[in-house]
Scaffold this motif. Structure first.
Motif, PDB file in Angstrom:
ATOM      1  N   UNK A 241      -4.819   6.863   3.191  1.00  0.00           N
ATOM      2  CA  UNK A 241      -4.663   5.852   2.156  1.00  0.00           C
ATOM      3  C   UNK A 241      -4.609   6.513   0.783  1.00  0.00           C
ATOM      4  N   UNK A 242      -3.707   5.976  -0.067  1.00  0.00           N
ATOM      5  CA  UNK A 242      -3.600   6.466  -1.436  1.00  0.00           C
ATOM      6  C   UNK A 242      -3.952   5.347  -2.423  1.00  0.00           C
ATOM      7  N   UNK A 243      -3.246   4.240  -2.307  1.00  0.00           N
ATOM      8  CA  UNK A 243      -3.461   3.139  -3.250  1.00  0.00           C
ATOM      9  C   UNK A 243      -2.906   1.860  -2.662  1.00  0.00           C
TER      10      UNK A 243
ATOM     11  N   UNK B 191       0.820  -1.204   0.000  1.00  0.00           N
ATOM     12  CA  UNK B 191       0.000   0.000   0.000  1.00  0.00           C
ATOM     13  C   UNK B 191       0.849   1.246   0.000  1.00  0.00           C
ATOM     14  N   UNK B 192       0.255   2.303  -0.503  1.00  0.00           N
ATOM     15  CA  UNK B 192       0.855   3.633  -0.414  1.00  0.00           C
ATOM     16  C   UNK B 192      -0.068   4.515   0.411  1.00  0.00           C
ATOM     17  N   UNK B 193       0.536   5.227   1.324  1.00  0.00           N
ATOM     18  CA  UNK B 193      -0.167   6.202   2.147  1.00  0.00           C
ATOM     19  C   UNK B 193       0.586   7.518   2.075  1.00  0.00           C
ATOM     20  N   UNK B 194      -0.058   8.578   2.469  1.00  0.00           N
ATOM     21  CA  UNK B 194       0.624   9.866   2.505  1.00  0.00           C
ATOM     22  C   UNK B 194       0.212  10.635   3.746  1.00  0.00           C
TER      23      UNK B 194
ATOM     24  N   UNK C 118      -6.361  -3.804  -7.588  1.00  0.00           N
ATOM     25  CA  UNK C 118      -5.785  -2.547  -7.140  1.00  0.00           C
ATOM     26  C   UNK C 118      -6.900  -1.667  -6.591  1.00  0.00           C
ATOM     27  N   UNK C 119      -6.521  -0.778  -5.693  1.00  0.00           N
ATOM     28  CA  UNK C 119      -7.505   0.027  -4.989  1.00  0.00           C
ATOM     29  C   UNK C 119      -6.945   1.432  -4.836  1.00  0.00           C
ATOM     30  N   UNK C 120      -7.828   2.415  -4.961  1.00  0.00           N
ATOM     31  CA  UNK C 120      -7.382   3.797  -4.931  1.00  0.00           C
ATOM     32  C   UNK C 120      -8.293   4.648  -4.072  1.00  0.00           C
TER      33      UNK C 120
END
Length: 125
Positions: A46-48, A34-37, A57-59
């Motif tokens: 949450x980003x993706x 996962x990517x977070x910011x 995939x999830x966005x």
């Protein structure tokens, strides 16, 4: 597990960046990424994410259609291609890995076990 996030930098509004998250020390080839910011004024968001099998995939709604997450399994690396960047996308971006996380938990930062150190994205003219 060690995660190395890279690719951040300064970009003008409307520009693009590609972030990378290289994973090492993995005990399984099946894991979600996962990517977070996060900004100083906001909690980690949450980003993706890409599922454990890579099948989905999830966005976040705020990045859908502009960001793309992808995985190169041969390199244990996940990418976040960011296009049409906006000033509100500026943040420190973190990647995370988890072996067991389920789809309903992907968007919750507390449910991820392993985190990288973050890479700074600045969007400014």
């Amino acid at each position: 597990v060690q995660l190395q996030a890279s690719g951040g930098g300064l970009v003008q509004p409307g520009g693009s960046l590609r972030l990378s998250c290289a994973a090492s020390g993995l005990s399984s080839s099946t894991y979600a990424v996962g990517w977070f910011r996060q900004t100083p004024s906001k909690s980690r968001e949450f980003v993706a994410a890409i599922s454990r099998t890579g099948g989905s995939t999830h966005y976040a709604d705020s990045v859908k259609g502009r960001f793309t997450i992808s995985r190169d399994k041969s390199k244990n690396t996940v990418y976040l291609e960011m296009n049409s960047l906006k000033p509100e996308d500026a943040a420190v971006y973190y990647c995370a890995v988890d072996y067991r996380i389920i789809l309903s938990s992907l968007r919750v930062s507390d449910h991820w076990d392993y985190w990288g150190q973050g890479t700074l994205v600045t969007v400014s003219s």
